[in-house]
Design a protein around this motif. Structure first.
Motif, PDB file in Angstrom:
ATOM      1  N   LEU A   1      -1.686  -6.360 -10.354  1.00 43.37           N
ATOM      2  CA  LEU A   1      -2.516  -7.053  -9.365  1.00 43.37           C
ATOM      3  C   LEU A   1      -3.747  -7.684 -10.015  1.00 43.37           C
ATOM      4  CD1 LEU A   1      -2.246  -4.495  -6.438  1.00 43.37           C
ATOM      5  CD2 LEU A   1      -1.245  -6.797  -6.513  1.00 43.37           C
ATOM      6  N   ALA A   2      -4.345  -6.987 -10.981  1.00 49.21           N
ATOM      7  CA  ALA A   2      -5.500  -7.548 -11.701  1.00 49.21           C
ATOM      8  C   ALA A   2      -5.090  -8.820 -12.440  1.00 49.21           C
ATOM      9  CB  ALA A   2      -6.079  -6.517 -12.677  1.00 49.21           C
TER      10      ALA A   2
ATOM     11  N   GLU B   1      -1.934  -1.558 -10.415  1.00 47.41           N
ATOM     12  CA  GLU B   1      -3.317  -2.041 -10.494  1.00 47.41           C
ATOM     13  C   GLU B   1      -3.450  -3.122 -11.559  1.00 47.41           C
ATOM     14  OE1 GLU B   1      -5.376   1.618 -11.249  1.00 47.41           O
ATOM     15  OE2 GLU B   1      -5.539   2.104  -9.118  1.00 47.41           O
TER      16      GLU B   1
ATOM     17  N   GLU C   1      -0.090   4.705 -10.893  1.00 42.98           N
ATOM     18  CA  GLU C   1      -0.623   3.576 -10.126  1.00 42.98           C
ATOM     19  C   GLU C   1      -1.272   2.512 -11.001  1.00 42.98           C
ATOM     20  OE1 GLU C   1      -4.031   6.607 -10.080  1.00 42.98           O
ATOM     21  OE2 GLU C   1      -1.865   6.708  -9.950  1.00 42.98           O
ATOM     22  N   GLU C   2      -1.605   2.868 -12.251  1.00 45.74           N
ATOM     23  CA  GLU C   2      -2.235   1.879 -13.131  1.00 45.74           C
ATOM     24  C   GLU C   2      -1.331   0.677 -13.380  1.00 45.74           C
ATOM     25  OE1 GLU C   2       0.192   4.505 -15.605  1.00 45.74           O
ATOM     26  OE2 GLU C   2      -1.387   4.965 -14.173  1.00 45.74           O
TER      27      GLU C   2
ATOM     28  N   GLU D   1      -9.917  -1.923 -19.532  1.00 49.27           N
ATOM     29  CA  GLU D   1      -9.518  -0.986 -18.489  1.00 49.27           C
ATOM     30  C   GLU D   1      -8.056  -0.550 -18.593  1.00 49.27           C
ATOM     31  OE1 GLU D   1      -9.839  -0.742 -13.637  1.00 49.27           O
ATOM     32  OE2 GLU D   1     -10.936  -2.276 -14.725  1.00 49.27           O
ATOM     33  N   PHE D   2      -7.171  -1.468 -19.057  1.00 49.16           N
ATOM     34  CA  PHE D   2      -5.742  -1.189 -18.986  1.00 49.16           C
ATOM     35  C   PHE D   2      -4.982  -1.259 -20.312  1.00 49.16           C
ATOM     36  CE2 PHE D   2      -6.811  -2.999 -14.773  1.00 49.16           C
ATOM     37  CZ  PHE D   2      -6.369  -1.968 -13.959  1.00 49.16           C
TER      38      PHE D   2
ATOM     39  N   LYS E   1       0.688   6.679  -6.899  1.00 46.25           N
ATOM     40  CA  LYS E   1      -0.366   7.675  -7.111  1.00 46.25           C
ATOM     41  C   LYS E   1       0.217   9.083  -7.180  1.00 46.25           C
ATOM     42  CE  LYS E   1      -4.524   7.190  -5.423  1.00 46.25           C
ATOM     43  NZ  LYS E   1      -5.704   6.927  -4.601  1.00 46.25           N
TER      44      LYS E   1
ATOM     45  N   ARG F   1      -7.363   3.479 -17.651  1.00 48.81           N
ATOM     46  CA  ARG F   1      -6.121   3.395 -16.870  1.00 48.81           C
ATOM     47  C   ARG F   1      -5.055   2.693 -17.712  1.00 48.81           C
ATOM     48  NH1 ARG F   1      -7.946   1.361 -11.053  1.00 48.81           N
ATOM     49  NH2 ARG F   1      -9.135  -0.153 -12.217  1.00 48.81           N
TER      50      ARG F   1
ATOM     51  N   TYR G   1       1.897   1.674  -3.583  1.00 52.38           N
ATOM     52  CA  TYR G   1       0.728   2.145  -4.339  1.00 52.38           C
ATOM     53  C   TYR G   1       0.511   3.649  -4.114  1.00 52.38           C
ATOM     54  CZ  TYR G   1      -4.030   2.563  -6.079  1.00 52.38           C
ATOM     55  OH  TYR G   1      -5.143   2.966  -6.772  1.00 52.38           O
TER      56      TYR G   1
ATOM     57  N   SER H   1       0.833  -1.206   0.000  1.00 51.72           N
ATOM     58  CA  SER H   1       0.000   0.000   0.000  1.00 51.72           C
ATOM     59  C   SER H   1       0.872   1.262   0.000  1.00 51.72           C
ATOM     60  CB  SER H   1      -0.989  -0.003   1.164  1.00 51.72           C
ATOM     61  OG  SER H   1      -0.335  -0.046   2.389  1.00 51.72           O
TER      62      SER H   1
END
Length: 123
Positions: free
Chosen positions: A24-25, A21, A17-18, A48-49, A12, A56, A8, A5
């Motif tokens: 992790l996805a 993310e 941070e993408e 999304e990515f 940010k 993102r 992360y 965290s």
């Protein structure tokens, strides 16, 4: 605050941070056992990515983006491996070294070492 965290939060501040993310996805995606869930998660992750102008969008080269698009037709647990590896390398060579030099990281390690010292003195 744990290391993940803290990293992360640092990302940010750099507006990147993408990458974490997405990574992790992908890790969550690889644990998916249901074929139908793999397909829906793969499409969501791609939208999304990966796709151009994604909300993102991660910073990957055109070849990796196209390979990932082709991999979606199979939607196996490995379809994001190449893109995930690129974002991991980007974080390892760029963001993470900066994080290790950041004030937030220094504060976190100081807190951790002071907590470790105080716990040891109680034994």
């Amino acid at each position: 605050m744990n290391g993940l965290s803290a990293f992360y939060t640092f990302l940010k501040t750099e507006f990147s941070e993408e990458n974490l993310e997405f990574w992790l996805a992908c890790e969550d995606y690889k644990k998916t056992r249901s074929k139908s869930k793999l397909v829906s998660k793969a499409n969501r992750i791609f939208e999304e990515f990966i796709q151009n102008e994604a909300p993102r969008e991660v910073n990957i080269d055109h070849e990796t983006r196209e390979l990932t698009r082709k991999n979606l037709t199979g939607a196996t647990s490995a379809c994001f491996d190449e893109a995930q590896a690129k974002t991991r390398t980007l974080m390892e060579k760029d963001s993470y070294p900066r994080f290790l030099k950041s004030t937030s990281y220094r504060k976190m390690t100081e807190q951790a070492s002071s907590h470790g010292t105080s716990k040891q003195s109680h034994t």
